[in-house]
Design an enzyme around this catalytic site. Structure first.
Site, PDB file in Angstrom:
ATOM      1  N   PRO A   2       0.784  -1.214   0.000  1.00 33.51           N
ATOM      2  CA  PRO A   2       0.000   0.000   0.000  1.00 33.51           C
ATOM      3  C   PRO A   2       0.819   1.269   0.000  1.00 33.51           C
ATOM      4  O   PRO A   2       1.770   1.421   0.755  1.00 33.51           O
ATOM      5  CB  PRO A   2      -0.774  -0.106   1.316  1.00 33.51           C
ATOM      6  CG  PRO A   2       0.042  -1.009   2.168  1.00 33.51           C
ATOM      7  CD  PRO A   2       1.127  -1.593   1.360  1.00 33.51           C
ATOM      8  N   GLU A   3       0.396   2.186  -0.804  1.00 34.01           N
ATOM      9  CA  GLU A   3       0.788   3.567  -0.631  1.00 34.01           C
ATOM     10  C   GLU A   3      -0.441   4.280  -0.108  1.00 34.01           C
ATOM     11  O   GLU A   3      -1.452   3.657   0.162  1.00 34.01           O
ATOM     12  CB  GLU A   3       1.294   4.157  -1.946  1.00 34.01           C
ATOM     13  CG  GLU A   3       2.598   3.520  -2.383  1.00 34.01           C
ATOM     14  CD  GLU A   3       3.303   4.282  -3.476  1.00 34.01           C
ATOM     15  OE1 GLU A   3       3.182   5.516  -3.515  1.00 34.01           O
ATOM     16  OE2 GLU A   3       3.952   3.639  -4.304  1.00 34.01           O
ATOM     17  N   HIS A  90      -1.062 -16.522   7.133  1.00 31.94           N
ATOM     18  CA  HIS A  90      -0.709 -15.136   7.469  1.00 31.94           C
ATOM     19  C   HIS A  90      -1.895 -14.274   7.892  1.00 31.94           C
ATOM     20  O   HIS A  90      -1.805 -13.056   7.864  1.00 31.94           O
ATOM     21  CB  HIS A  90       0.038 -14.453   6.322  1.00 31.94           C
ATOM     22  CG  HIS A  90       1.214 -15.230   5.827  1.00 31.94           C
ATOM     23  ND1 HIS A  90       2.255 -15.603   6.648  1.00 31.94           N
ATOM     24  CD2 HIS A  90       1.518 -15.724   4.600  1.00 31.94           C
ATOM     25  CE1 HIS A  90       3.139 -16.274   5.933  1.00 31.94           C
ATOM     26  NE2 HIS A  90       2.722 -16.366   4.704  1.00 31.94           N
ATOM     27  N   ARG A 109       4.679 -10.591   5.036  1.00 28.61           N
ATOM     28  CA  ARG A 109       6.038 -10.167   5.392  1.00 28.61           C
ATOM     29  C   ARG A 109       6.141  -9.632   6.817  1.00 28.61           C
ATOM     30  O   ARG A 109       7.250  -9.428   7.314  1.00 28.61           O
ATOM     31  CB  ARG A 109       6.533  -9.123   4.390  1.00 28.61           C
ATOM     32  CG  ARG A 109       6.765  -9.741   3.019  1.00 28.61           C
ATOM     33  CD  ARG A 109       7.117  -8.700   1.986  1.00 28.61           C
ATOM     34  NE  ARG A 109       8.475  -8.211   2.146  1.00 28.61           N
ATOM     35  CZ  ARG A 109       9.024  -7.315   1.324  1.00 28.61           C
ATOM     36  NH1 ARG A 109       8.329  -6.815   0.319  1.00 28.61           N
ATOM     37  NH2 ARG A 109      10.251  -6.930   1.503  1.00 28.61           N
ATOM     38  N   ARG A 150      19.045  20.905   0.416  1.00 25.08           N
ATOM     39  CA  ARG A 150      19.067  19.449   0.274  1.00 25.08           C
ATOM     40  C   ARG A 150      19.860  19.032  -0.965  1.00 25.08           C
ATOM     41  O   ARG A 150      19.620  19.507  -2.065  1.00 25.08           O
ATOM     42  CB  ARG A 150      17.647  18.915   0.164  1.00 25.08           C
ATOM     43  CG  ARG A 150      16.792  19.164   1.376  1.00 25.08           C
ATOM     44  CD  ARG A 150      17.210  18.278   2.533  1.00 25.08           C
ATOM     45  NE  ARG A 150      16.203  18.335   3.580  1.00 25.08           N
ATOM     46  CZ  ARG A 150      15.363  17.334   3.856  1.00 25.08           C
ATOM     47  NH1 ARG A 150      15.441  16.194   3.176  1.00 25.08           N
ATOM     48  NH2 ARG A 150      14.469  17.462   4.807  1.00 25.08           N
TER      49      ARG A 150
END
Length: 269
Positions: A2-3, A90, A109, A150
DNA sequence: CGTATGCCCTGCCAGC
DNA sequence: TGCTGGCAGGGCATAC
Protein backbone atom coordinates in the site's frame (compact mmCIF):
# COMPACT_ATOMS: atom_id res chain seq x y z
CA UNK A 1 1.30 -3.29 -1.17
CA UNK A 2 0.00 0.00 0.00
CA UNK A 3 0.79 3.57 -0.63
CA UNK A 4 -1.48 6.30 0.57
CA UNK A 5 -4.19 5.68 -2.05
CA UNK A 6 -4.35 1.99 -1.21
CA UNK A 7 -4.56 2.74 2.52
CA UNK A 8 -7.30 5.28 1.88
CA UNK A 9 -9.20 2.82 -0.30
CA UNK A 10 -8.92 0.30 2.53
CA UNK A 11 -10.19 2.87 5.01
CA UNK A 12 -13.17 3.74 2.84
CA UNK A 13 -13.94 0.07 2.39
CA UNK A 14 -13.79 -1.01 6.01
CA UNK A 15 -15.14 2.00 7.89
CA UNK A 16 -18.87 1.49 7.12
CA UNK A 17 -18.62 -1.97 8.65
CA UNK A 18 -16.90 -0.70 11.78
CA UNK A 19 -18.35 2.67 12.68
CA UNK A 20 -20.99 2.52 15.43
CA UNK A 21 -20.43 -1.18 15.94
CA UNK A 22 -18.90 -2.68 19.05
CA UNK A 23 -15.64 -4.59 19.15
CA UNK A 24 -16.42 -8.01 20.59
CA UNK A 25 -12.89 -9.36 20.58
CA UNK A 26 -9.37 -8.77 19.33
CA UNK A 27 -7.68 -12.00 18.37
CA UNK A 28 -3.92 -11.89 17.91
CA UNK A 29 -2.54 -15.08 16.38
CA UNK A 30 0.89 -13.73 15.53
CA UNK A 31 2.32 -11.03 17.72
CA UNK A 32 5.61 -10.68 15.85
CA UNK A 33 4.96 -7.81 13.50
CA UNK A 34 7.19 -4.73 12.88
CA UNK A 35 6.89 -4.34 16.63
CA UNK A 36 5.31 -6.90 18.95
CA UNK A 37 1.58 -6.28 19.13
CA UNK A 38 1.00 -4.91 22.65
CA UNK A 39 -1.41 -6.51 25.09
CA UNK A 40 -3.18 -3.15 25.35
CA UNK A 41 -4.98 -3.73 22.04
CA UNK A 42 -7.49 -5.76 24.08
CA UNK A 43 -8.55 -2.63 25.94
CA UNK A 44 -10.89 -1.69 23.08
CA UNK A 45 -12.96 -4.86 23.54
CA UNK A 46 -16.49 -3.98 24.53
CA UNK A 47 -16.26 -0.50 23.09
CA UNK A 48 -17.90 1.09 20.09
CA UNK A 49 -15.92 2.27 17.09
CA UNK A 50 -16.47 6.01 16.87
CA UNK A 51 -14.49 6.64 13.72
CA UNK A 52 -11.91 5.20 11.35
CA UNK A 53 -9.35 7.79 10.32
CA UNK A 54 -6.02 7.88 8.57
CA UNK A 55 -2.77 9.72 9.29
CA UNK A 56 -0.13 9.17 6.60
CA UNK A 57 -0.32 5.41 5.97
CA UNK A 58 -1.57 4.63 9.48
CA UNK A 59 -5.20 3.71 10.02
CA UNK A 60 -6.74 4.61 13.37
CA UNK A 61 -9.73 2.70 14.67
CA UNK A 62 -11.02 5.04 17.34
CA UNK A 63 -12.94 4.18 20.50
CA UNK A 64 -13.59 6.07 23.72
CA UNK A 65 -10.84 4.15 25.51
CA UNK A 66 -8.17 4.47 22.85
CA UNK A 67 -7.37 3.67 19.23
CA UNK A 68 -5.98 0.72 17.36
CA UNK A 69 -3.28 1.96 15.01
CA UNK A 70 -2.71 -0.22 11.98
CA UNK A 71 0.04 0.03 9.38
CA UNK A 72 0.01 -2.33 6.41
CA UNK A 73 3.75 -2.25 5.71
CA UNK A 74 4.58 -3.71 2.31
CA UNK A 75 2.29 -6.70 2.21
CA UNK A 76 -0.56 -6.07 4.64
CA UNK A 77 -4.15 -6.52 3.53
CA UNK A 78 -7.40 -5.87 5.35
CA UNK A 79 -10.70 -7.50 4.64
CA UNK A 80 -14.08 -7.45 6.31
CA UNK A 81 -15.53 -10.93 6.40
CA UNK A 82 -17.79 -13.14 8.44
CA UNK A 83 -15.95 -13.97 11.65
CA UNK A 84 -16.34 -17.69 10.96
CA UNK A 85 -14.49 -17.51 7.64
CA UNK A 86 -11.70 -20.11 7.62
CA UNK A 87 -8.20 -18.78 8.15
CA UNK A 88 -5.65 -18.61 5.42
CA UNK A 89 -1.90 -18.37 5.83
CA UNK A 90 -0.71 -15.14 7.47
CA UNK A 91 -4.09 -14.14 8.91
CA UNK A 92 -2.46 -12.61 11.98
CA UNK A 93 -5.14 -10.47 13.63
CA UNK A 94 -8.94 -10.38 13.82
CA UNK A 95 -10.91 -7.44 15.15
CA UNK A 96 -14.22 -9.14 15.79
CA UNK A 97 -17.41 -7.08 15.81
CA UNK A 98 -20.74 -7.66 17.51
CA UNK A 99 -22.27 -7.86 14.02
CA UNK A 100 -20.67 -11.25 13.42
CA UNK A 101 -18.20 -9.77 10.99
CA UNK A 102 -14.53 -9.20 11.61
CA UNK A 103 -11.74 -7.06 10.24
CA UNK A 104 -8.98 -9.53 9.40
CA UNK A 105 -5.37 -8.50 8.84
CA UNK A 106 -3.24 -10.68 6.59
CA UNK A 107 0.43 -9.75 6.25
CA UNK A 108 2.94 -12.28 4.89
CA UNK A 109 6.04 -10.17 5.39
CA UNK A 110 4.97 -8.82 8.80
CA UNK A 111 6.37 -5.36 8.08
CA UNK A 112 3.01 -4.02 9.19
CA UNK A 113 2.01 -3.04 12.70
CA UNK A 114 -0.90 -3.05 15.11
CA UNK A 115 -0.46 -0.70 18.05
CA UNK A 116 -2.53 0.92 20.75
CA UNK A 117 -2.84 4.64 21.31
CA UNK A 118 -4.35 5.92 24.54
CA UNK A 119 -6.93 8.73 24.44
CA UNK A 120 -5.52 12.23 24.18
CA UNK A 121 -2.03 10.95 23.44
CA UNK A 122 -0.11 10.41 20.24
CA UNK A 123 2.29 7.61 19.46
CA UNK A 124 5.84 8.81 18.89
CA UNK A 125 5.66 7.31 15.42
CA UNK A 126 3.16 9.98 14.44
CA UNK A 127 5.08 12.91 15.89
CA UNK A 128 7.36 13.88 13.07
CA UNK A 129 5.13 13.42 10.08
CA UNK A 130 4.77 16.10 7.46
CA UNK A 131 1.43 17.36 6.16
CA UNK A 132 -1.17 15.24 4.43
CA UNK A 133 -0.63 15.61 0.68
CA UNK A 134 -4.30 16.11 -0.11
CA UNK A 135 -4.79 18.99 2.31
CA UNK A 136 -3.95 22.67 2.02
CA UNK A 137 -1.24 22.15 4.62
CA UNK A 138 0.79 20.74 1.72
CA UNK A 139 0.96 24.06 -0.03
CA UNK A 140 2.76 24.96 -3.22
CA UNK A 141 5.70 26.65 -1.51
CA UNK A 142 6.54 23.86 0.94
CA UNK A 143 8.74 21.72 -1.30
CA UNK A 144 10.72 24.70 -2.52
CA UNK A 145 11.27 26.12 0.95
CA UNK A 146 12.30 22.85 2.58
CA UNK A 147 14.59 21.77 -0.23
CA UNK A 148 16.97 24.71 -0.39
CA UNK A 149 19.90 22.98 1.31
CA UNK A 150 19.07 19.45 0.27
CA UNK A 151 21.56 17.57 -1.84
CA UNK A 152 19.73 14.28 -1.99
CA UNK A 153 17.79 13.37 -5.13
CA UNK A 154 14.40 15.00 -5.47
CA UNK A 155 12.77 11.58 -5.51
CA UNK A 156 14.15 10.73 -2.06
CA UNK A 157 13.14 14.21 -0.89
CA UNK A 158 9.46 13.82 -1.79
CA UNK A 159 9.42 10.33 -0.26
CA UNK A 160 10.66 11.75 3.06
CA UNK A 161 7.73 11.54 5.49
CA UNK A 162 8.88 14.67 7.29
CA UNK A 163 8.43 16.62 4.06
CA UNK A 164 5.06 15.23 3.02
CA UNK A 165 3.50 11.91 3.97
CA UNK A 166 2.11 9.21 1.77
CA UNK A 167 4.25 9.53 -1.34
CA UNK A 168 5.57 6.04 -1.90
CA UNK A 169 7.61 4.58 -4.69
CA UNK A 170 4.93 4.25 -7.35
CA UNK A 171 3.47 7.71 -7.03
CA UNK A 172 6.83 9.42 -6.54
CA UNK A 173 7.87 8.05 -9.92
CA UNK A 174 4.59 9.03 -11.54
CA UNK A 175 4.43 12.55 -10.12
CA UNK A 176 7.99 13.27 -11.25
CA UNK A 177 7.19 12.04 -14.74
CA UNK A 178 4.08 14.21 -14.95
CA UNK A 179 6.17 17.17 -13.80
CA UNK A 180 9.01 16.56 -16.27
CA UNK A 181 11.55 16.35 -13.44
CA UNK A 182 14.49 13.93 -13.49
CA UNK A 183 14.26 11.92 -10.23
CA UNK A 184 18.06 12.03 -9.89
CA UNK A 185 18.21 15.81 -9.74
CA UNK A 186 19.36 17.33 -6.45
CA UNK A 187 16.35 18.59 -4.51
CA UNK A 188 18.04 21.92 -3.77
CA UNK A 189 18.58 22.66 -7.44
CA UNK A 190 14.97 22.82 -8.53
CA UNK A 191 13.14 26.12 -8.75
CA UNK A 192 9.93 27.34 -7.20
CA UNK A 193 7.81 27.04 -10.33
CA UNK A 194 8.80 23.43 -10.97
CA UNK A 195 8.08 22.54 -7.34
CA UNK A 196 4.69 24.17 -7.68
CA UNK A 197 3.92 21.87 -10.58
CA UNK A 198 5.28 18.88 -8.71
CA UNK A 199 3.10 19.67 -5.71
CA UNK A 200 0.07 19.90 -7.96
CA UNK A 201 0.92 16.62 -9.68
CA UNK A 202 1.47 14.76 -6.40
CA UNK A 203 -2.02 15.80 -5.34
CA UNK A 204 -3.48 14.91 -8.73
CA UNK A 205 -1.92 11.49 -9.00
CA UNK A 206 -2.86 10.50 -5.45
CA UNK A 207 -6.43 11.73 -5.79
CA UNK A 208 -6.88 9.99 -9.12
CA UNK A 209 -5.46 6.74 -7.74
CA UNK A 210 -7.90 6.84 -4.83
CA UNK A 211 -10.77 7.41 -7.25
CA UNK A 212 -9.63 4.38 -9.26
CA UNK A 213 -9.49 2.14 -6.21
CA UNK A 214 -5.71 2.17 -5.89
CA UNK A 215 -3.04 0.38 -7.86
CA UNK A 216 -3.03 -3.39 -8.15
CA UNK A 217 0.43 -4.58 -9.12
CA UNK A 218 0.39 -8.14 -7.94
CA UNK A 219 -2.09 -8.61 -5.17
CA UNK A 220 -3.55 -5.41 -3.83
CA UNK A 221 -7.31 -5.80 -3.48
CA UNK A 222 -9.93 -3.40 -2.30
CA UNK A 223 -11.77 -4.70 0.71
CA UNK A 224 -14.50 -6.04 -1.55
CA UNK A 225 -11.88 -8.16 -3.28
CA UNK A 226 -11.80 -6.17 -6.50
CA UNK A 227 -8.44 -5.00 -7.79
CA UNK A 228 -7.51 -1.33 -8.02
CA UNK A 229 -7.62 0.09 -11.50
CA UNK A 230 -4.93 2.73 -11.37
CA UNK A 231 -2.24 0.42 -12.77
CA UNK A 232 -3.46 1.13 -16.28
CA UNK A 233 -2.64 4.81 -15.76
CA UNK A 234 0.99 4.26 -14.82
CA UNK A 235 3.34 6.07 -17.17
CA UNK A 236 6.69 4.90 -15.88
CA UNK A 237 6.47 2.67 -12.80
CA UNK A 238 7.44 -0.89 -13.65
CA UNK A 239 7.77 -0.06 -17.35
CA UNK A 240 11.52 -0.34 -17.82
CA UNK A 241 12.39 -0.81 -21.48
CA UNK A 242 8.89 0.00 -22.66
CA UNK A 243 8.20 3.03 -24.82
CA UNK A 244 7.42 6.34 -23.20
CA UNK A 245 3.80 7.24 -24.02
CA UNK A 246 4.86 10.78 -24.83
CA UNK A 247 8.09 10.52 -26.81
CA UNK A 248 8.45 6.79 -27.53
CA UNK A 249 11.94 6.58 -26.07
CA UNK A 250 12.52 3.61 -23.74
CA UNK A 251 11.81 4.05 -20.03
CA UNK A 252 14.98 3.80 -17.96
CA UNK A 253 15.43 2.46 -14.46
CA UNK A 254 17.98 3.16 -11.75
CA UNK A 255 18.14 2.51 -8.03
CA UNK A 256 17.79 5.69 -5.98
CA UNK A 257 17.74 5.46 -2.20
CA UNK A 258 17.47 1.66 -2.30
CA UNK A 259 14.30 1.86 -4.39
CA UNK A 260 13.90 1.13 -8.04
CA UNK A 261 13.20 4.29 -9.99
CA UNK A 262 11.67 4.66 -13.43
CA UNK A 263 11.87 7.68 -15.70
CA UNK A 264 12.06 8.93 -19.26
CA UNK A 265 15.41 10.54 -19.85
CA UNK A 266 13.95 12.57 -22.71
CA UNK A 267 10.83 13.92 -20.97
CA UNK A 268 12.38 14.44 -17.52
CA UNK A 269 15.10 17.00 -16.91
C1' DC B 1 20.86 18.52 11.16
C1' DG B 2 21.02 15.82 6.60
C1' DT B 3 22.43 11.64 4.26
C1' DA B 4 23.44 6.76 3.42
C1' DT B 5 22.90 2.12 4.68
C1' DG B 6 21.09 -2.06 6.91
C1' DC B 7 17.45 -4.56 8.14
C1' DC B 8 12.90 -6.44 9.51
C1' DC B 9 10.15 -10.81 6.60
C1' DT B 10 7.88 -14.00 3.00
C1' DG B 11 6.52 -14.83 -1.74
C1' DC B 12 7.25 -14.84 -6.38
C1' DC B 13 9.51 -14.95 -10.70
C1' DA B 14 13.27 -15.32 -14.00
C1' DG B 15 17.04 -17.85 -15.14
C1' DC B 16 19.71 -21.76 -15.00
C1' DT C 1 10.89 -30.03 -12.11
C1' DG C 2 13.76 -27.87 -8.81
C1' DC C 3 16.98 -24.73 -7.00
C1' DT C 4 18.93 -19.92 -6.46
C1' DG C 5 19.27 -15.15 -6.53
C1' DG C 6 17.13 -11.01 -6.81
C1' DC C 7 13.48 -8.16 -6.05
C1' DA C 8 9.00 -6.26 -3.96
C1' DG C 9 4.10 -1.14 -2.84
C1' DG C 10 7.71 0.86 3.86
C1' DG C 11 10.15 3.01 7.15
C1' DC C 12 12.73 2.73 11.56
C1' DA C 13 17.36 2.58 13.64
C1' DT C 14 21.94 3.56 13.30
C1' DA C 15 26.27 5.57 11.96
C1' DC C 16 28.62 9.14 9.99
Amino acid sequence: MPELPEVEVSRLGVSPHLINNTIANVIVRERRMRWPIPEEVSLVVGHKVNNVTRRAKYLLIETAVGSLVIHLGMSGKLRVIDASTPLIKHDHVDIVLNTGQCLRLNDPRRFGAVLFQAPDTQLGLLDNLGPEPLTEAFDESRLYTLSRDRKSPVKSFIMDNAVVVGVGNIYANEALFLSGIDPRRQAGRIGAERYKRLTHNIKQVLAKAIAQGGTTLKDFAQTDGKPGYFAQHLNVYGRKGEDCEVCSNPIQSKVIGQRNTFFCIHCQR
